[in-house]
Design an enzyme around this catalytic site. Structure first.
Site, PDB file in Angstrom:
ATOM      1  CD  GLU A  19      -2.311   1.354   2.953  1.00  0.00           C
ATOM      2  OE1 GLU A  19      -3.363   2.148   3.027  1.00  0.00           O
ATOM      3  OE2 GLU A  19      -1.592   0.858   3.588  1.00  0.00           O
ATOM      4  CE  LYS A  58      -7.938   0.749   4.329  1.00  0.00           C
ATOM      5  NZ  LYS A  58      -6.598   1.495   5.282  1.00  0.00           N
ATOM      6  CB  CYS A  98      -3.895  -0.773   5.471  1.00  0.00           C
ATOM      7  SG  CYS A  98      -3.192  -0.237   7.119  1.00  0.00           S
TER       8      CYS A  98
END
Length: 539
Positions: free
Chosen positions: A278, A351, A404
């Site tokens: 990321e 995301k 994440c």
């Protein structure tokens, strides 16, 4: 001569009060230190200590404060690393102590609510152990869901992922494992609780038997595990780019070249898939892949014919309805090399679960008017993507991307219908340096492998990059720790058969919670009926 203070005297009451405060903090600290990387499992005895402190509080309010104090200690030790992110930017360094304190202050409210409810509704006898476990784990579940949730270090994740006890997550998930863990250790508190001596000893025996079953059952599952690594060859790139040097204009070209050179590093067998973390480059995809951008040409030269590159980059998308005329996403791009024409985007995952105060400002209009946005140095919010769903990866099975801290959440990856072949977790743990944060993040992400029976490929700029097998274990020689730069080349492990948790989700957890609450509900109903009968007799 009196050696102990008189509990009726002012001095005695003061000593008892501070003694209880110290014990509550000790209970929270002990349970926090049971988690990796500390691994002090005797600290799990903090759960029976907390249970006893709550039930011996004279008021419900006192029960709340025992839980809040324990929760504060637990989350302060478990989450102190968030302060590291504020030290990256010297202008924000003054906020570090507040971040390290305010987060446990808020999260401790869940523990305080659990112990207050326990103090209010606990039944007599040894069944109170199940009531405590049910209420505590119910509030832990809420912690992972309320206001998008923050499911960092649930009780079940005290066991190192890949260990024997952790394998129960394949049956009941990490929340089901939390219930078994809390109930088993809380049972030892029955020795000092109410009920007959025989009942109390039976409770301890039951807790011991449950822990033994976790160990034996998990070991049996591991003994029959057969790791098959005959999938595509995956290369994980960890360039060891510290967050504080990432945004220097002078360092930008060097960062791009570092990723490019590691991607193109010669190997005996050319990798089929290359995974970047990321935020790999301190630039958006719009800039990196703009027409005539030198970065795009350099990356295209590094990616070999037939290779697939998965990379985490921010991106902007025009949207006239948005306040700034565009929306911004934290995305995982899947690029495919198509020869002289360069790279082609074959899939994008945006995301879904964003980090509050890191990727968006909750109640942005209100807090922005109060000046909070300028304090966080976050001029724009990211927009959330759709609900996570698997995507197609050229040359590999379908994958579920998790960016994440999405890897903290059970249930984001389909476990049965629509189940992918693997999970790719790209993360930017460089924010947290060489603290316990990246190590605990690895442990928590590994639980998604156990729950789903899927391998996890995890890439960070400088955190813990690794390939995790379907039993939650890091594959041999497939790990890079903070401060290490290089690549991991390994075959993608094959998934296991569909797990029970993959089929049923949190069903077993909810059955356990509801079953644990029955003694409290039944006792209160009987007490109420008895009171009504007494009133009827008098009349």
């Amino acid at each position: 001569m009196q050696l102990t203070p008189d509990p009726e005297s002012p001095r005695g009451r003061l000593v008892l009060r501070f003694g209880r405060i110290a014990l509550a903090l000790l209970a929270g600290a002990g349970t926090a230190l049971a988690h990796p990387p500390f691994g002090l499992l005797p600290g799990l005895l903090g759960y029976p200590l907390l249970m006893l402190l709550a039930e011996r509080s004279t008021t419900v309010r006192g029960g709340f404060w025992m839980g809040w104090l324990a929760g504060f200690a637990y989350f302060f030790i478990g989450c102190w690393w968030v302060a590291e992110a504020f030290l990256v930017n010297p202008a924000q360094a003054w906020m570090a102590p507040f971040a390290a304190s305010l987060l446990p202050i808020g999260l401790g409210l869940f523990w305080g609510t659990a112990t207050a409810l326990y103090r209010r509704f606990r039944p007599d006898g040894v069944s109170h152990v199940l009531v405590f476990a049910a209420l505590f784990c119910l509030l832990e579940w809420l912690r992972g869901h309320v206001l998008t949730g923050f499911p960092w270090n649930p009780a079940g994740a005290s066991w190192r992922a890949g260990s024997a006890a952790s394998q129960f997550a394949a049956v009941g998930g990490v929340y089901g494992l939390s219930f078994v863990t809390v109930a088993s250790f809380a049972a030892f508190g029955a020795l000092w609780g109410q009920g007959s001596r025989r009942a109390r000893l039976l409770a301890v025996a039951g807790g011991t038997a449950a822990l033994a079953a976790l160990m034996v059952g998990g070991q049996l599952r591991l003994s029959s595990a057969r790791l098959e690594s005959n999938g595509p060859l995956v290369r994980i790139v960890q360039a060891d780019v510290p967050q504080e040097s990432k945004w220097s204009p002078e360092a930008y070209r060097g960062i791009v070249e570092r990723y490019v050179n590691l991607t193109a590093r010669p190997a005996a067998v050319t990798p089929d898939i290359v995974v970047w973390p990321e935020g790999a480059l301190p630039a958006s995809a719009n800039q990196v892949f703009a027409p005539d951008a030198w970065e795009a040409r350099a990356i295209a030269r590094a990616v070999q014919p037939g290779q697939t590159l998965i990379a985490g980059l921010g991106r902007g998308e025009p949207d006239p309805s948005a306040p700034e005329g565009a929306r911004y996403f934290n995305s995982a791009f899947v690029f495919t090399d198509i020869g002289e024409a360069g790279l082609r985007v074959s899939a994008i995952y945006d995301k879904h679960r964003l980090v509050p105060f890191g990727e968006y400002l909750p109640a942005g209009d209100l807090l922005g008017a109060l000046g909070v946005r300028s304090l966080t140095h976050m001029p724009l919010d990211f927009s959330p993507g759709p609900t996570p769903a698997p995507i197609d990866i050229p040359g590999a099975p379908r994958a579920q991307p998790l960016i994440c801290y999405e890897s903290l959440y059970p249930g984001f990856t389909p476990g049965s219908a629509g189940r992918p072949g693997w999970i790719v977790n790209i993360s930017n743990d460089a924010w947290f340096g060489r603290t316990s944060g990246p190590l605990q993040h690895l442990n928590l992400a590994s639980y998604r492998a156990i729950e789903t029976g899927l391998p996890v490929v995890r890439s960070t700029p400088t955190g813990v990059s690794a390939i995790i097998d379907p039993w939650g274990r890091v594959v041999d020689d497939a790990r890079l720790d903070p401060g290490e730069s290089g690549v991991i080349d390994a075959r993608l492990p094959a998934p296991t058969s569909v797990t029970l948790y993959g089929r049923t989700g949190d069903l077993l957890f909810w059955l356990a919670v509801l079953g644990g609450l029955v003694p409290a509900v039944r006792l209160r109903r009987i007490t109420r009926l008895a009171g009504e009968l007494r009133v009827a007799r008098k009349n």
